[in-house]
Motif scaffolding. Structure first.
Motif, PDB file in Angstrom:
ATOM      1  N   UNK A 278      19.773 -29.266 130.001  1.00 40.53           N
ATOM      2  CA  UNK A 278      20.103 -28.974 128.614  1.00 40.53           C
ATOM      3  C   UNK A 278      18.847 -28.671 127.797  1.00 40.53           C
ATOM      4  N   UNK A 279      17.743 -29.393 128.083  1.00 42.68           N
ATOM      5  CA  UNK A 279      16.509 -29.207 127.331  1.00 42.68           C
ATOM      6  C   UNK A 279      16.011 -27.784 127.460  1.00 42.68           C
TER       7      UNK A 279
ATOM      8  N   UNK B 202      41.075 -34.469 119.071  1.00 46.62           N
ATOM      9  CA  UNK B 202      39.727 -33.958 119.284  1.00 46.62           C
ATOM     10  C   UNK B 202      39.098 -33.284 118.071  1.00 46.62           C
TER      11      UNK B 202
ATOM     12  N   UNK C 203      26.901 -33.483 132.363  1.00 44.17           N
ATOM     13  CA  UNK C 203      27.402 -32.676 131.256  1.00 44.17           C
ATOM     14  C   UNK C 203      28.728 -31.996 131.597  1.00 44.17           C
ATOM     15  N   UNK C 207      32.203 -32.315 129.634  1.00 45.24           N
ATOM     16  CA  UNK C 207      32.563 -31.151 128.832  1.00 45.24           C
ATOM     17  C   UNK C 207      33.958 -30.647 129.211  1.00 45.24           C
ATOM     18  N   UNK C 211      35.473 -33.506 126.716  1.00 46.78           N
ATOM     19  CA  UNK C 211      34.790 -32.911 125.568  1.00 46.78           C
ATOM     20  C   UNK C 211      34.130 -33.973 124.696  1.00 46.78           C
ATOM     21  N   UNK C 222      23.444 -35.268 126.627  1.00 43.61           N
ATOM     22  CA  UNK C 222      23.446 -33.825 126.856  1.00 43.61           C
ATOM     23  C   UNK C 222      24.511 -33.153 125.999  1.00 43.61           C
ATOM     24  N   UNK C 225      23.246 -32.867 122.572  1.00 36.92           N
ATOM     25  CA  UNK C 225      22.293 -31.758 122.445  1.00 36.92           C
ATOM     26  C   UNK C 225      23.061 -30.459 122.273  1.00 36.92           C
ATOM     27  N   UNK C 226      24.063 -30.299 123.104  1.00 38.15           N
ATOM     28  CA  UNK C 226      24.864 -29.083 123.054  1.00 38.15           C
ATOM     29  C   UNK C 226      25.515 -28.907 121.679  1.00 38.15           C
ATOM     30  N   UNK C 227      26.098 -29.990 121.176  1.00 37.06           N
ATOM     31  CA  UNK C 227      26.798 -29.876 119.894  1.00 37.06           C
ATOM     32  C   UNK C 227      25.833 -29.587 118.757  1.00 37.06           C
ATOM     33  N   UNK C 229      22.927 -28.172 118.953  1.00 40.71           N
ATOM     34  CA  UNK C 229      22.297 -26.862 119.070  1.00 40.71           C
ATOM     35  C   UNK C 229      23.280 -25.737 118.800  1.00 40.71           C
ATOM     36  N   UNK C 230      24.452 -25.829 119.419  1.00 39.73           N
ATOM     37  CA  UNK C 230      25.313 -24.651 119.391  1.00 39.73           C
ATOM     38  C   UNK C 230      26.470 -24.745 118.417  1.00 39.73           C
ATOM     39  N   UNK C 231      26.804 -25.940 117.981  1.00 37.60           N
ATOM     40  CA  UNK C 231      27.895 -26.032 117.021  1.00 37.60           C
ATOM     41  C   UNK C 231      27.346 -26.204 115.615  1.00 37.60           C
ATOM     42  N   UNK C 232      26.438 -27.194 115.474  1.00 40.32           N
ATOM     43  CA  UNK C 232      25.940 -27.488 114.141  1.00 40.32           C
ATOM     44  C   UNK C 232      24.676 -26.711 113.822  1.00 40.32           C
ATOM     45  N   UNK C 233      24.177 -25.968 114.810  1.00 37.82           N
ATOM     46  CA  UNK C 233      23.065 -25.070 114.557  1.00 37.82           C
ATOM     47  C   UNK C 233      21.780 -25.810 114.164  1.00 37.82           C
ATOM     48  N   UNK C 235      18.913 -26.719 115.880  1.00 37.82           N
ATOM     49  CA  UNK C 235      18.235 -26.623 117.167  1.00 37.82           C
ATOM     50  C   UNK C 235      17.013 -27.521 117.250  1.00 37.82           C
ATOM     51  N   UNK C 242      16.602 -33.857 123.286  1.00 38.83           N
ATOM     52  CA  UNK C 242      16.326 -33.440 124.657  1.00 38.83           C
ATOM     53  C   UNK C 242      14.983 -33.979 125.130  1.00 38.83           C
TER      54      UNK C 242
END
Lengths: 447, 447, 266
Positions: A278-279, B202, C203, C207, C211, C222, C225-227, C229-233, C235, C242
């Motif tokens: 992920x990093x 969810x 992950x 996921x 979820x 992980x 990190x995903x949320x 970075x990619x959902x809440x922007x 980074x 990370x």
């Protein structure tokens, strides 16, 4: 062997071991058995988890008898008759497919005065793949487009009539034996069609596999082979780069550096393995977008770059060399007898020649192991392609499966797709079973 | 051994060449005309007939604007839009024109600098005064307008007429909460794996729940005169709504047990007759038809009224935005495209085409003076529902995008734990929000 | 990136120093994630780690039909994890799943499995009990390959050692303790490194299956990190989490290496 060959209780003990192992295997293989079972069920029964064996695929054979109709409406011209018959046929077929979700296929046979006037079969698969909206059309709309629909699914109309075989003539008289058939017949009769309707149900093993055809044919309007192909290209590309680059790197590490340096470098490579994937994804993604870099490093001077998002390159490049494959290759190269290299050096061979002519042929097993496990690892990757490939055309099958399970596609189709997705790896595993065993044994010894 | 390797080398080289060509091609395709990228290839997310209509309109744009080429990329599916846009924007592959900028997400995207302010374009736009006033605030930030109104969708209650008939219920959507419970309980048939009412759990849960809050007469968040946002979801109406939400699953037992189902899963359940009722978007209704659900099998009514008699339903505003990282020429071309796509005449044209090809989408533009029903016949119930939903409509609560991730866990907890107390859970959540999101304050009821 | 309030449109954005790190230490969500990661790691060790070892030891005892069992135990490794996740999610489904209907027949349940914050983590790791860490340890040592790894090591043990032990009158347990375990130790070591690594980086499984859901009970780092970075922007903050994750992984593995060396020295 913990249990000695001879002894009083040893036979019983051994038997216990066998029983434990077989039970264990049954339990852990059950999910996959369940996957296959679910994939063979129809849309309705797939939700019934008490059904351990999928019911056979249902085929409804409708016979529509127009004998009396002709007598009653002798004023009808052949064209009008044809129009009426075609409309009614289409209405009947689509009615069954829309209202009886368990029926996989409708065979239809029209009879008039002992002659066959139309004949054909329409499968649910064909309709749902090409035009699912037909199933939602109102009767008048269906009647309007009837000839087009029938032509699309290849139902033939014989204007002159065709002689029937004896056995075909007979079965309209039979009353359909199954409940479902009776129910269909009753509902069709309530539609006020002018032909007399008889329904007979058949079971077909072959039709059960329609779920697979469905999964194969249309995932978001794209065939599953495309996703398999993407996965194969992805895995193939990574294997090529792993085998070429990691091997060279490992060779350099094992022969050209002192032990201390190579050990340090190896640890460095292995540390990359520990980095949470992920990093890396964010910086990697930005890098793949502007490959190799948007500006010269540490300056603002623009540098020629290309966009690799949504390309195979974008998928493959981050996997060019893994610490783990370097580690494997290195372990193997270190094992090779030193005398070989010394002899070659005395003969005046360059390092590259030694690598090509001596090391490579000798380390075929290492190559095979790296190839195998790279294939496995890449074949199973999900996240990176999911992030990089916004375009459906580039998706490997893992991403497709993910989308399928979170969508409107019924679970039986999802399970069929899952079964298909596991076939390549299962085949590879079974075929190279002995090889994997050797490879794994050898990995183990390295550790 | 050498022979074998010389066989592999050309393979590697040719593979490499193929891949690099595939990667480089896009760089060299430079056209004389301006090419803009959009994400309005809707094949993956909308029905076939919808896309057919859209395509006619898009082709017309290309005919009338020969100097603008539109490169259409597929629109990702609902839950993926955000991720796709964020990755694409940060990767530099963001679309010039983005057509699914969802109201509550606008502040985030404006903050991140994705959107170009449209003030100068809107100023000269012919139809700016025809747009309903309620549409603008969500697209504005600090006095600038960032989005051009695309379409409005409302939320309604879709129900299965065939299942209603089986249960002996009247052919209409439940009028109030009591009826909802009563209907849903009658429609819950465990033997058939059928449940009465589909609940969303969810991440996106508050999109469902907010309707209940408004129906109960409350607000999720309130704007205070001093510019701060009050978290009024701890007020009695919201707590009451949360309690109702909890009871639907635990006390009345008329929903599905699986709270992990996605919105698309729910849709699948509805299509296959597992869910008898669920709350769905207006844009979904035509999707049911396209997926083969006959019109006589489902209905679409307004959401049930709460104890206060309010039938609130969420109004979703969707905007077009322009990518801020593009140069002026591209932005101007993009605006031309957007202007064309949101032109009232384009909408009228699309409706007329729908009248010809079949109903395909209830996309209602934000104009005050045109009405879809004048151009295309839509089922009377849908039209009525839509009118009523718009009348009762409620725009998304303030700060939705920021608060939503916090609001989902407590309500999910209520769904899963029948003993949990709604008020305590919500207060706990509100305290967390206040601690982490600036400009929010607790409501008096939380103290 | 972790020192910035990273802006994707105008990188790198505003420099904020250690602010992200300080926030990460106090962020309750991150703390929940650490806890979840730890529990998932413990559960997967408890349920999955010993499985291939025991399986290998048992298979090694067999006198005939060994290769048949080998193939049998290889199969789960051959099924792509994505498929296994989907199948297990389907089996766990509280409405139509097989597991609940089976338990109902013998008079238990119904349970929520993945749907219940109390059992969701257990449900994630339970498949590992059967398959030697399916999903938690995919690929190399997951499923059947773990068995192979151990089996190979077992077969490398010279038969004379057992014979000698038998002559000395050693019980099966003693043989296990003094011959088998020492032989397996290096592989157990590798296996444990990978187990820690993979359970910290888990992950895909979460996921796909939950979820992060119900009530954040399976939300791991992980996923966070995903949320972010990619959902809440956010980074910059995502990168901060990370880096912390990497740091911890590194420390744990380094500690393991050290421990291994000390054990060897003894």
């Amino acid at each position: 062997m913990l249990i000695p060959k001879i002894g009083r209780y040893n036979k019983t003990l051994l038997l216990c071991v066998y029983i434990i192992l077989i039970l264990w295997a049954i339990v852990f293989l059950f999910p996959f058995f369940w996957m296959v079972v679910s994939s063979l069920k129809n849309k309705i029964d797939v939700y019934d988890s008490s059904l351990l064996i999928p019911p056979l695929g249902k085929v409804a054979t409708i016979t529509m008898n127009y004998d009396n109709f002709l007598n009653a409406h002798s004023a009808l011209t052949p064209d009008e008759l044809k129009k009426q018959v075609i409309e009614e046929t289409t209405v009947a077929i689509l009615y069954i497919l829309a209202h009886f979700q368990r029926v996989y296929q409708v065979n239809i046979l029209g009879i008039s005065d002992g002659k066959e006037i139309f004949n054909g079969h329409v499968s649910r698969f064909a309709v749902e793949r090409s035009n699912p909206e037909y199933l939602s059309w109102s009767e008048s709309k269906v009647r309007h487009a009837a000839d087009k629909i029938l032509a699309q699914y290849g139902v033939k109309y014989y204007e002159k009539g065709k002689n029937l075989k004896k056995e075909e003539l007979r079965y309209p008289q039979k009353i359909s034996p199954s409940d479902l058939g009776l129910k269909i017949q009753r509902e069709l009769q309530s539609l006020n069609l002018s032909g007399r309707v008889h329904v007979k149900m058949f079971s077909s093993i072959l039709r059960m596999f329609d779920t697979y055809r469905m999964a194969w044919a249309s995932v978001g309007g794209m065939s599953f082979w495309r996703f398999f192909l993407n996965s194969f290209i992805y895995a193939g590309g990574v294997i090529v780069s792993q085998v070429s680059i990691s091997a060279l790197a490992a060779y350099a590490l094992s022969r050209l550096f002192s032990e201390r340096v190579s050990k340090f470098l190896l640890m460095f490579y292995l540390a990359t393995m520990m980095l949470p994937a992920m990093t890396l994804f964010l910086p990697l993604f930005l890098m793949i977008r502007n490959f190799p870099f948007p500006t010269l490093p540490f300056t603002n001077i623009p540098f020629p770059h290309i966009n690799l998002v949504n390309t195979y390159w974008g998928l493959i490049l981050p996997h060019t060399a893994w610490g783990f494959s370097i580690f494997l290759f290195m372990g193997f190269f270190n094992q090779l007898p030193k005398e070989l290299f010394e002899a070659a050096r005395i003969d005046g061979a360059s390092e590259m020649t030694i690598f090509w002519k001596i090391v490579t042929p000798l380390s075929k097993p290492a190559y095979a192991v790296v190839t195998l496990y790279t294939f496995m690892a890449i074949w199973m990757t999900f996240l990176w392609p999911y992030l990089v490939c916004t375009d459906q055309k580039m998706w490997p099958y893992t991403v497709v499966l993910f989308y399928m399970q979170g969508g409107v596609i019924p679970p039986n189709i999802v399970m069929s797709a899952s079964v298909m997705a596991s076939i390549p790896t299962v085949l590879v595993f079974l075929l190279s079973q002995r090889f994997i065993r050797k490879g794994v044994a050898w990995i183990g010894l390295k550790g | 051994m050498k022979g074998k390797f010389s066989k592999i080398v050309p393979w590697i080289v040719s593979l490499a060449v193929v891949f690099s060509v595939a990667g480089i091609i896009p760089v060299f395709t430079e056209a004389d005309t301006i090419t803009i990228t959009t994400w309005d290839d809707m094949t993956a997310v909308r029905s076939k007939s919808y896309c057919k209509v859209l395509k006619v309109v898009q082709e017309e744009f290309e005919k009338t604007h020969p100097n603008i080429r539109v490169n259409r990329l597929p629109m990702p599916k609902g839950g993926e839009i955000r991720r796709a846009l964020v990755t694409a924007m940060s990767g530099g592959t963001g679309p010039d024109a983005f057509n699914e900028a969802y109201g509550p997400s606008m502040p985030v995207w404006i903050e991140q600098g994705f959107c170009y302010p449209l003030d100068e374009y809107i100023k000269d736009w012919k139809y700016k005064d025809d747009v309903a006033e309620t549409v603008w605030p969500a697209a504005m930030e600090k006095g600038h307008i960032y989005g051009a109104p695309h379409y409005i969708a409302t939320m309604g209650l879709a129900y299965r007429k065939d299942l209603f008939k089986e249960a002996g219920l009247p052919m209409r959507a439940p009028k109030n909460w009591d009826e909802l419970v009563q209907f849903a309980q009658r429609l819950t048939v465990p033997e058939k794996h059928q449940y009465g009412f589909g609940l969303l759990g969810q991440e996106w849960l508050s999109w469902y729940w907010e309707n209940f809050v408004w129906q109960a007469g409350g607000e999720v968040t309130k704007m205070l005169p001093n510019g701060k946002v009050e978290l009024s979801f701890t007020d009695p109406p919201a707590v009451f709504a949360a309690k109702f939400y909890q009871d639907l699953r635990n006390k009345y037992k008329c929903t599905q047990k699986n709270v992990l189902e996605t919105y698309d899963n729910l849709r699948g359940d509805f299509l296959s007759g597992r869910a008898a009722m669920w709350m769905s978007n207006t844009t979904d209704t035509t999707g049911f038809v396209a997926r083969g659900l006959p019109l006589d099998k489902f209905g679409y009514g307004t959401l049930p009224a709460g104890p206060t008699g309010i039938k609130a339903s969420v109004i979703e505003l969707t905007y077009w935005t322009i990518n801020s990282s593009r140069d002026k020429a591209h932005r101007d071309a993009t605006w031309e495209y957007i202007k064309f796509m949101i032109d009232p005449n384009t909408f009228i044209k699309r409706w007329k085409l729908q009248a010809k090809y079949g109903l395909s989408g209830l996309d209602i533009p934000a104009y005050k003076n045109i009405d879809m029903t004048d151009y295309v016949a839509i089922p009377e119930e849908w039209a009525r529902t839509n009118g009523e939903s718009l009348k009762w409509g409620h725009i998304e609560y303030i700060f939705k995008d920021k608060i939503e991730p916090y609001l989902a866990p407590p309500i999910e907890n209520l769904l899963l734990d029948p003993k949990a107390d709604p008020w305590t859970e919500l207060v706990k959540c509100a305290k967390k929000v206040v601690a982490e999101i600036p400009n929010t304050v607790l409501a008096p009821s939380a103290k | 990136m972790s020192f910035y309030k990273y802006s994707p449109m105008n990188p790198p954005g505003q420099f904020v120093g250690l602010q992200n790190y300080i926030h990460a230490f106090y962020d309750p969500l991150v703390i929940v994630c650490w806890k979840n990661n730890l529990i998932i790691f413990l559960l997967s060790v408890l349920l999955g780690f010993w499985v291939p070892i025991v399986q290998a030891i048992l298979v090694n005892e067999l006198r005939f039909g060994k290769s048949f069992y080998r193939i049998l135990y290889l199969l789960p490794a051959a099924v792509p994890p994505m498929v296994a996740f989907i199948v297990w999610k389907w089996i766990y489904n509280p409405d139509y799943g097989f597991l609940n209907s089976l338990l109902a027949k013998i008079g238990f349940g119904p349970y929520g499995w993945l749907n219940d914050p109390r059992t969701s983590k257990l449900s994630l790791c339970l498949p590992g009990l059967l398959e030697g860490g399916m999903g938690i340890l995919p690929g190399l040592v997951g499923g059947g390959l773990g068995v192979f790894l151990y089996l190979a090591a077992l077969q490398g043990i010279p038969a004379e050692m057992f014979e000698a032990a038998e002559i000395d009158g050693a019980s099966p347990f003693q043989k296990l303790r003094y011959i088998l375990i020492p032989y397996l130790r290096p592989i157990i070591f590798i296996h444990s490194i990978l187990a820690i690594n993979i359970s910290l980086q888990i992950f895909d499984q979460i996921f796909v299956m939950t979820g992060g859901g119900p009530v954040n009970s399976t939300r791991v780092l992980t996923l966070n990190i995903y949320y972010y970075a990619f959902r809440l922007c956010q980074m910059g903050y995502a990168t901060t989490i990370a880096s912390l994750l990497f740091l911890v992984t590194f420390v744990v593995v380094a500690f393991q290496f050290k421990a291994q060396r000390i054990l060897k020295g003894r």
